[in-house]
Design a protein around this motif. Structure first.
Motif, PDB file in Angstrom:
ATOM      1  N   GLU A   1      23.961  48.664 -75.454  1.00  0.00           N
ATOM      2  CA  GLU A   1      24.927  49.652 -75.925  1.00  0.00           C
ATOM      3  C   GLU A   1      25.158  49.500 -77.422  1.00  0.00           C
ATOM      4  O   GLU A   1      25.205  48.389 -77.955  1.00  0.00           O
ATOM      5  N   GLY A   2      25.307  50.642 -78.106  1.00  0.00           N
ATOM      6  CA  GLY A   2      25.471  50.633 -79.549  1.00  0.00           C
ATOM      7  C   GLY A   2      26.791  50.050 -80.009  1.00  0.00           C
ATOM      8  O   GLY A   2      27.706  49.790 -79.216  1.00  0.00           O
ATOM      9  N   GLN A   3      26.869  49.850 -81.312  1.00  0.00           N
ATOM     10  CA  GLN A   3      28.077  49.315 -81.938  1.00  0.00           C
ATOM     11  C   GLN A   3      28.799  50.446 -82.652  1.00  0.00           C
ATOM     12  O   GLN A   3      28.283  50.982 -83.645  1.00  0.00           O
ATOM     13  N   PRO A   4      29.962  50.849 -82.197  1.00  0.00           N
ATOM     14  CA  PRO A   4      30.645  51.993 -82.810  1.00  0.00           C
ATOM     15  C   PRO A   4      31.097  51.691 -84.227  1.00  0.00           C
ATOM     16  O   PRO A   4      31.237  50.528 -84.628  1.00  0.00           O
TER      17      PRO A   4
ATOM     18  N   ILE B   1      37.555  60.391-100.424  1.00  0.00           N
ATOM     19  CA  ILE B   1      36.139  60.203-100.080  1.00  0.00           C
ATOM     20  C   ILE B   1      36.020  59.272 -98.887  1.00  0.00           C
ATOM     21  O   ILE B   1      36.740  58.280 -98.766  1.00  0.00           O
ATOM     22  N   GLU B   2      35.087  59.614 -98.008  1.00  0.00           N
ATOM     23  CA  GLU B   2      34.695  58.745 -96.892  1.00  0.00           C
ATOM     24  C   GLU B   2      33.210  58.435 -97.034  1.00  0.00           C
ATOM     25  O   GLU B   2      32.405  59.323 -97.322  1.00  0.00           O
ATOM     26  N   VAL B   3      32.854  57.172 -96.838  1.00  0.00           N
ATOM     27  CA  VAL B   3      31.443  56.774 -96.806  1.00  0.00           C
ATOM     28  C   VAL B   3      31.179  56.134 -95.444  1.00  0.00           C
ATOM     29  O   VAL B   3      31.784  55.109 -95.102  1.00  0.00           O
ATOM     30  N   GLU B   4      30.304  56.758 -94.668  1.00  0.00           N
ATOM     31  CA  GLU B   4      29.940  56.215 -93.361  1.00  0.00           C
ATOM     32  C   GLU B   4      28.635  55.435 -93.486  1.00  0.00           C
ATOM     33  O   GLU B   4      27.624  55.967 -93.948  1.00  0.00           O
ATOM     34  N   LEU B   5      28.671  54.173 -93.081  1.00  0.00           N
ATOM     35  CA  LEU B   5      27.508  53.288 -93.135  1.00  0.00           C
ATOM     36  C   LEU B   5      27.004  53.020 -91.721  1.00  0.00           C
ATOM     37  O   LEU B   5      27.794  52.685 -90.827  1.00  0.00           O
ATOM     38  N   THR B   6      25.688  53.165 -91.537  1.00  0.00           N
ATOM     39  CA  THR B   6      25.080  52.984 -90.215  1.00  0.00           C
ATOM     40  C   THR B   6      23.808  52.160 -90.357  1.00  0.00           C
ATOM     41  O   THR B   6      22.957  52.459 -91.198  1.00  0.00           O
ATOM     42  N   MET B   7      23.678  51.139 -89.525  1.00  0.00           N
ATOM     43  CA  MET B   7      22.458  50.333 -89.513  1.00  0.00           C
ATOM     44  C   MET B   7      21.435  50.961 -88.561  1.00  0.00           C
ATOM     45  O   MET B   7      21.799  51.520 -87.525  1.00  0.00           O
TER      46      MET B   7
ATOM     47  N   LEU C   1      22.802  36.281 -90.071  1.00  0.00           N
ATOM     48  CA  LEU C   1      22.254  37.314 -90.948  1.00  0.00           C
ATOM     49  C   LEU C   1      22.674  38.730 -90.576  1.00  0.00           C
ATOM     50  O   LEU C   1      22.824  39.588 -91.455  1.00  0.00           O
ATOM     51  N   GLU C   2      22.852  39.005 -89.294  1.00  0.00           N
ATOM     52  CA  GLU C   2      23.195  40.367 -88.880  1.00  0.00           C
ATOM     53  C   GLU C   2      24.602  40.756 -89.330  1.00  0.00           C
ATOM     54  O   GLU C   2      24.911  41.933 -89.483  1.00  0.00           O
ATOM     55  N   GLY C   3      25.448  39.751 -89.558  1.00  0.00           N
ATOM     56  CA  GLY C   3      26.800  40.022 -90.022  1.00  0.00           C
ATOM     57  C   GLY C   3      27.752  40.329 -88.881  1.00  0.00           C
ATOM     58  O   GLY C   3      27.361  40.532 -87.730  1.00  0.00           O
ATOM     59  N   ALA C   4      29.033  40.378 -89.223  1.00  0.00           N
ATOM     60  CA  ALA C   4      30.061  40.738 -88.251  1.00  0.00           C
ATOM     61  C   ALA C   4      30.073  42.252 -88.067  1.00  0.00           C
ATOM     62  O   ALA C   4      29.517  42.992 -88.894  1.00  0.00           O
ATOM     63  N   PRO C   5      30.692  42.753 -86.998  1.00  0.00           N
ATOM     64  CA  PRO C   5      30.763  44.208 -86.809  1.00  0.00           C
ATOM     65  C   PRO C   5      31.320  44.948 -88.023  1.00  0.00           C
ATOM     66  O   PRO C   5      30.852  46.052 -88.344  1.00  0.00           O
ATOM     67  N   GLU C   6      32.285  44.366 -88.728  1.00  0.00           N
ATOM     68  CA  GLU C   6      32.873  45.038 -89.892  1.00  0.00           C
ATOM     69  C   GLU C   6      31.958  45.036 -91.110  1.00  0.00           C
ATOM     70  O   GLU C   6      32.300  45.606 -92.153  1.00  0.00           O
ATOM     71  N   ASP C   7      30.757  44.416 -90.987  1.00  0.00           N
ATOM     72  CA  ASP C   7      29.760  44.431 -92.060  1.00  0.00           C
ATOM     73  C   ASP C   7      28.595  45.360 -91.735  1.00  0.00           C
ATOM     74  O   ASP C   7      27.631  45.423 -92.506  1.00  0.00           O
TER      75      ASP C   7
ATOM     76  N   ASN D   1      28.226  48.853 -88.939  1.00  0.00           N
ATOM     77  CA  ASN D   1      28.552  50.278 -88.789  1.00  0.00           C
ATOM     78  C   ASN D   1      30.037  50.484 -89.091  1.00  0.00           C
ATOM     79  O   ASN D   1      30.898  50.108 -88.278  1.00  0.00           O
ATOM     80  N   VAL D   2      30.311  51.060 -90.239  1.00  0.00           N
ATOM     81  CA  VAL D   2      31.703  51.194 -90.683  1.00  0.00           C
ATOM     82  C   VAL D   2      31.909  52.520 -91.402  1.00  0.00           C
ATOM     83  O   VAL D   2      30.953  53.171 -91.839  1.00  0.00           O
TER      84      VAL D   2
END
Length: 515
Positions: A29-32, A455-461, A498-504, A506-507
């Protein structure tokens, strides 16, 4: 694979070693997306239907010539010795497959753009590994769409993973015994080195791209100064396989920074094929190669020949989207992996910022800094004129600067840098994980403008590869093997930071309006 919908995780056991299992990857399942309200609270108004701009960020390919005499793979045998830590890692089991990972990432980015246009691909350095001409040529041929044919630039592979090298410490894809197979459960991929030397069609990056340098573009192994003696070592026919006896590893790492050839003066060596294609290149040569590479924008930020003193400090203006890209050269040519900014660069940055925001002629411009090293990876070395505070203060004086993209640490991390003098303003520094190591990912950034100037910036891995490679006959499968082997690294694999925390990952980043 959009990781907000589904993402890769550890799967079933492929093979069991005495001390570790080699695991498949599986989709889960994805990470929201999480809201990062470090600088401003989330907006109540609905998001605009289309973004102002869509960007992708990729970094740290470390595309290497694995047969090069200036690579010192044997330092991996010193893992755990504190005095040798600055030399590590000298080798990765997946490194011969990185050209295929890059080619597959390029194809994936093109596919993303075909669905919704991508305005710019930002590549933040360490694209090559060893400051060699053949590495740069291979990289730029991938970006420009030439066929992927490694034997043209790297020749026939002969190194620590080849059967003839006869060192069981390293993983050998062919069916011979070695420690990674017996201890770590690594698989046999018979015929892999024949497969990587075949010729493969390659799309080339079809979206506009800009590229910064890192320490690996200007230093041997990203650490050692490119001296005449080191160049002779690179193009020569002798490759070290051990430092030799009675060596102080801490002293060796310091010597390697100033002149790598001295470290190998007493090393044990074996013959390899000499090649002038491995010559070490300087920044002005690499810049000229980039400038002449097909694709958009013309010259990729380098419109004029810069001469012998050329560096990677440049500005690119996207007048249509109202974006100012400020590229900052943080590589230190004298040696050492950490970044640096000297007085001359700082003065250039002052001038470039003032001129660029005057020229952009946009009612609401956005500034984006692009460099290899982020703030925490830059040494200011007690320079009273250029300090961390003076650099941050200069950036904060241009409140249009919202984002800073960087690499170097091979991890996903997002750092808020608030402006202490203006509430609700500042920027986010976005460090993305590498292509070489797990998670071998791509970061997408969509910038949305709201009517009130917010402004909103959506980041997605994104992952560009499948969970289960089946063959070794295509770019897609070879890239998937690269990712799978990277995930199973006992040093920096899927169970590392290396993958980082969730807050690093998809935010959504929220920014207030500029008064």
């Amino acid at each position: 694979m959009d990781t907000s919908l589904e993402r890769l995780s550890e799967g079933e056991v492929i093979q069991t070693g005495r001390s570790r299992e080699f695991l498949a990857l599986r989709a889960i399942e994805g990470q929201p997306h999480l809201d990062r309200e470090d600088l401003h609270s989330k907006f109540a108004s609905p998001r605009p239907s289309e973004p102002r701009a869509r960007l992708v960020h990729i970094t740290d390919f470390q595309l290497c010539d694995p047969s090069s005499p200036t690579r010192f793979e044997f330092v991996n045998k010193l893992f755990g010795i504190a005095s040798a830590k600055d030399l590590f890692p000298g080798h990765r089991a997946q490194e011969t497959l990185i050209p295929f990972a890059i080619a597959q990432a390029i194809a994936y980015i093109n596919e993303l753009s075909s669905k919704s246009s991508i305005d710019m691909c930002l590549i933040t350095g360490d694209t090559i590994d060893n400051s060699q001409a053949n590495e740069a040529e291979t990289l730029l041929s991938l970006l420009s769409g030439e066929a992927l044919e490694l034997k043209k630039t790297f020749g026939q592979y002969f190194g620590v993973q080849s059967t003839e090298w006869n060192d069981d410490f390293f993983w050998h894809p062919d069916s011979i015994d070695d420690q990674p197979k017996s201890e770590l459960g690594y698989p046999t991929l018979e015929g892999l080195f024949k497969a990587i030397n075949d010729k493969y069609p390659n799309q080339g990056l079809l979206v506009p791209w800009l590229l910064s340098n890192g320490n690996h573009e200007v230093l041997i192994q990203g650490m050692g100064a490119c001296t005449e003696a080191s160049n002779a070592l690179a193009v020569g026919g002798q490759k070290a396989f051990d430092f030799g006896d009675n060596i102080d590893y801490l002293v060796a790492s310091r010597k390697f920074e100033t002149d790598p050839s001295t470290v190998f003066s007493k090393a044990e060596r074996r013959p390899v094929e000499p090649s002038s294609q491995r010559r070490l290149i300087q920044s002005h040569e690499f810049i000229e190669m980039i400038r002449e590479t097909p694709g958009l924008p013309n010259g990729h930020g380098f419109l004029d020949k810069g001469g012998l003193e050329a560096n990677f400090n440049f500005v690119h203006l996207d007048r249509i989207k109202g974006i100012v890209y400020i590229f900052l050269d943080t590589a230190v040519r004298s040696g050492g992996a950490r970044g640096g900014i000297d007085n001359e660069q700082f003065e250039w940055l002052k001038s470039a910022l003032a001129q660029s925001f005057d020229e952009i002629q946009s009612p609401s411009p956005i500034g984006i800094i692009v460099s290899h090293h982020g703030l925490d990876e830059i040494d200011f070395n007690g320079n009273p004129e250029v300090t961390r505070s003076s650099l941050v203060d200069l950036i904060h004086s241009y409140r249009q600067i919202r984002l800073w993209f960087c690499g170097h640490t091979h991890e996903n991390r997002i750092l808020a840098i608030p402006n202490p003098n203006r509430a609700d303003t500042g920027l986010f520094q976005i460090t993305s994980a590498s292509m070489m190591d797990w998670p071998c990912s791509i970061r997408e950034a969509s910038i949305y403008d709201y009517e009130n100037g917010e402004i909103e910036v959506e980041l997605t891995m994104h992952h560009s590869n499948s969970a289960k490679p089946k063959t070794i006959t295509s770019i897609y499968d070879l890239a998937s093997w690269h990712q799978l082997i990277a995930a199973n690294s006992p040093y920096i694999g899927i169970d590392s930071f290396l993958e980082g925390a969730p807050e690093d990952q998809n935010v959504r980043l929220w920014f207030g309006a500029i008064d």
